[in-house]
Design an enzyme around this catalytic site. Structure first.
Site, PDB file in Angstrom:
ATOM      1  N   HIS A 103       0.835  -1.219   0.000  1.00  0.00           N
ATOM      2  CA  HIS A 103       0.000   0.000   0.000  1.00  0.00           C
ATOM      3  C   HIS A 103       0.860   1.255   0.000  1.00  0.00           C
ATOM      4  O   HIS A 103       0.352   2.358   0.251  1.00  0.00           O
ATOM      5  CB  HIS A 103      -0.945  -0.002   1.212  1.00  0.00           C
ATOM      6  CG  HIS A 103      -1.983  -1.085   1.125  1.00  0.00           C
ATOM      7  ND1 HIS A 103      -2.712  -1.513   2.215  1.00  0.00           N
ATOM      8  CD2 HIS A 103      -2.386  -1.846   0.085  1.00  0.00           C
ATOM      9  CE1 HIS A 103      -3.529  -2.484   1.840  1.00  0.00           C
ATOM     10  NE2 HIS A 103      -3.347  -2.711   0.556  1.00  0.00           N
ATOM     11  N   CYS A 142       5.201  10.240  -8.661  1.00  0.00           N
ATOM     12  CA  CYS A 142       4.582  10.860  -9.840  1.00  0.00           C
ATOM     13  C   CYS A 142       3.634   9.841 -10.482  1.00  0.00           C
ATOM     14  O   CYS A 142       4.037   8.706 -10.757  1.00  0.00           O
ATOM     15  CB  CYS A 142       5.670  11.274 -10.854  1.00  0.00           C
ATOM     16  SG  CYS A 142       4.968  11.812 -12.426  1.00  0.00           S
ATOM     17  N   ALA A 148       1.547  -8.482  19.000  1.00  0.00           N
ATOM     18  CA  ALA A 148       2.761  -8.840  18.249  1.00  0.00           C
ATOM     19  C   ALA A 148       4.027  -8.422  18.975  1.00  0.00           C
ATOM     20  O   ALA A 148       5.039  -9.134  18.950  1.00  0.00           O
ATOM     21  CB  ALA A 148       2.697  -8.176  16.868  1.00  0.00           C
TER      22      ALA A 148
HETATM   23  N1  APR Z   1      -0.662  -7.023  17.740  1.00  0.00           N
HETATM   24  C1  APR Z   1      -1.131  -7.749  16.690  1.00  0.00           C
HETATM   25  N2  APR Z   1      -2.325  -7.518  16.094  1.00  0.00           N
HETATM   26  C2  APR Z   1      -3.069  -6.517  16.613  1.00  0.00           C
HETATM   27  C3  APR Z   1      -2.650  -5.722  17.708  1.00  0.00           C
HETATM   28  C4  APR Z   1      -1.390  -6.015  18.275  1.00  0.00           C
HETATM   29  N3  APR Z   1      -0.909  -5.331  19.324  1.00  0.00           N
HETATM   30  N4  APR Z   1      -3.634  -4.810  17.972  1.00  0.00           N
HETATM   31  C5  APR Z   1      -4.616  -5.029  17.063  1.00  0.00           C
HETATM   32  N5  APR Z   1      -4.290  -6.055  16.256  1.00  0.00           N
HETATM   33  C6  APR Z   1      -5.043  -6.625  15.132  1.00  0.00           C
HETATM   34  C7  APR Z   1      -6.531  -6.458  15.195  1.00  0.00           C
HETATM   35  O1  APR Z   1      -7.116  -7.530  15.938  1.00  0.00           O
HETATM   36  C8  APR Z   1      -6.901  -6.535  13.702  1.00  0.00           C
HETATM   37  O2  APR Z   1      -7.114  -7.881  13.319  1.00  0.00           O
HETATM   38  O3  APR Z   1      -4.635  -5.938  13.977  1.00  0.00           O
HETATM   39  C9  APR Z   1      -5.673  -5.999  12.996  1.00  0.00           C
HETATM   40  C10 APR Z   1      -5.847  -4.608  12.406  1.00  0.00           C
HETATM   41  O4  APR Z   1      -6.786  -4.697  11.377  1.00  0.00           O
HETATM   42  P1  APR Z   1      -7.031  -3.407  10.449  1.00  0.00           P
HETATM   43  O5  APR Z   1      -7.176  -2.206  11.305  1.00  0.00           O
HETATM   44  O6  APR Z   1      -8.139  -3.775   9.500  1.00  0.00           O
HETATM   45  O7  APR Z   1      -5.661  -3.224   9.660  1.00  0.00           O
HETATM   46  P2  APR Z   1      -5.204  -3.932   8.328  1.00  0.00           P
HETATM   47  O8  APR Z   1      -5.599  -5.374   8.293  1.00  0.00           O
HETATM   48  O9  APR Z   1      -3.763  -3.634   8.159  1.00  0.00           O
HETATM   49  O10 APR Z   1      -6.017  -3.119   7.200  1.00  0.00           O
HETATM   50  C11 APR Z   1      -5.682  -3.388   5.847  1.00  0.00           C
HETATM   51  O11 APR Z   1      -7.043  -1.521   5.182  1.00  0.00           O
HETATM   52  O12 APR Z   1      -7.808   0.660   5.176  1.00  0.00           O
HETATM   53  C12 APR Z   1      -6.891  -0.201   4.643  1.00  0.00           C
HETATM   54  O13 APR Z   1      -4.901   0.621   3.760  1.00  0.00           O
HETATM   55  C13 APR Z   1      -5.485   0.235   4.957  1.00  0.00           C
HETATM   56  O14 APR Z   1      -3.528  -1.175   4.939  1.00  0.00           O
HETATM   57  C14 APR Z   1      -4.817  -1.019   5.505  1.00  0.00           C
HETATM   58  C15 APR Z   1      -5.771  -2.127   5.069  1.00  0.00           C
END
Ligand code: APR
Length: 261
Positions: free
Chosen positions: A129, A137, A242
């Site tokens: 992403h 650009c 994590a």
């Molecule tokens: N350690 C590990 N996992 C965690 C922690 C932690 N301390 N805290 C929260 N989480 C988990 C949550 O349980 C959830 O499953 O991280 C995940 C975050 O999910 P999202 O907020 O949906 O993030 P992500 O999966 O990266 O989203 C994907 O969505 O909006 C787009 O571009 C944005 O890259 C992003 C994509």
């Protein structure tokens, strides 16, 4: 056997392990995730899929709003910029960089745009992403660091080709740069183990990667405090943050690699 040892067994035995990371990995660096109780989209609503189309239609208006939002509290752009500007890699990022240095993790595919993997020392890094610390650009694809690039005229114009410059983050509705996407799929097709860290598994194409790898016979490890749509695919699900679990998994993997575990 506990999840830490089971994960370490798989990683130590792997010939080609990769990691797929999401916003949850950076939560312990003070950066809010997007979904879940404290997520940015939970708080402000998820942007529409027309974000890129709106940018392409009127880049000047987009940049004017962007620069205003970055400077004005109370919107997701401000919250994310403020958090990332003050963030540093946490033990989870450092553990993944160590697993790469050990030759265990061959590549990290990250959905995060916060640059923390690179700051932690990961080098075999695919930023699916993009990365908010860079500009790109849209005509020639030339990337440059945003730091030190004073954006006075909007939209910024590429000195190389005259094209319009945007942030190097992939907007909703924007195609992922082909070279990056092809490289991600190549890693997914090559891996025999995939370590999922901190992703809700809700945004494609990254959300498809674990199922593609699993269908090829790869072992799947998930590190997440909560269950996700990806959990049923995991051979090992390590429930917890994590920043706490990855250092333990890395240490246990090191012991196995040294033949003392
Ligand atoms: N350690 C590990 N996992 C965690 C922690 C932690 N301390 N805290 C929260 N989480 C988990 C949550 O349980 C959830 O499953 O991280 C995940 C975050 O999910 P999202 O907020 O949906 O993030 P992500 O999966 O990266 O989203 C994907 O969505 O909006 C787009 O571009 C944005 O890259 C992003 C994509």
């Amino acid at each position: 056997m506990g999840a830490i040892d089971a994960a370490a067994d798989l990683l130590a035995a792997a010939n080609y392990a990769i990691a797929l990371t999401g916003a949850g990995l950076s939560v312990e660096s003070g950066i809010p995730s997007f979904r879940g109780p404290d997520g940015l989209w939970t708080k402000y609503g998820q942007p529409g899929n027309l974000s890129y189309r709106e940018f392409a239609r009127d880049p000047q208006a987009w940049w004017e709003r962007r620069l205003r939002d970055e400077a004005t509290p109370g919107n997701p752009t401000f919250d994310l910029k403020d958090a990332v500007d003050h963030a540093a890699p946490n033990p989870g990022h450092l553990a993944l960089a160590e697993l790469e240095a050990m030759g265990v993790i061959k590549a990290v595919i990250t959905q995060n745009v916060d640059d923390l993997h690179r700051q932690a020392g990961s080098r075999a890094l695919l930023e699916i992403h993009g990365n908010r610390s860079r500009l790109r650009c849209i005509a020639c694809g030339r990337q440059q660091p945003r730091a030190g690039c004073a954006i006075t005229d909007v939209p910024p114009i590429c000195r190389q080709c005259g094209g319009v410059i945007k942030l190097d983050t992939v907007m909703f509705g924007e195609p992922i740069p082909k070279a990056t996407l092809d490289a991600c799929f190549a890693e997914v097709q090559r891996c025999d183990t995939m370590l999922l860290v901190g992703t809700s598994g809700t945004v494609n194409p990254a959300a498809q990667f674990p199922a593609i790898a699993r269908a090829r016979g790869a072992s799947i490890i998930e590190v997440n405090p909560a269950p996700t749509p990806l959990t049923p695919l995991a051979h090992v699900a390590a429930k917890g943050p994590a920043g706490a679990l990855l250092p333990q998994i890395t240490a246990a993997t090191q012991l196995r690699r040294n033949g003392t575990g």
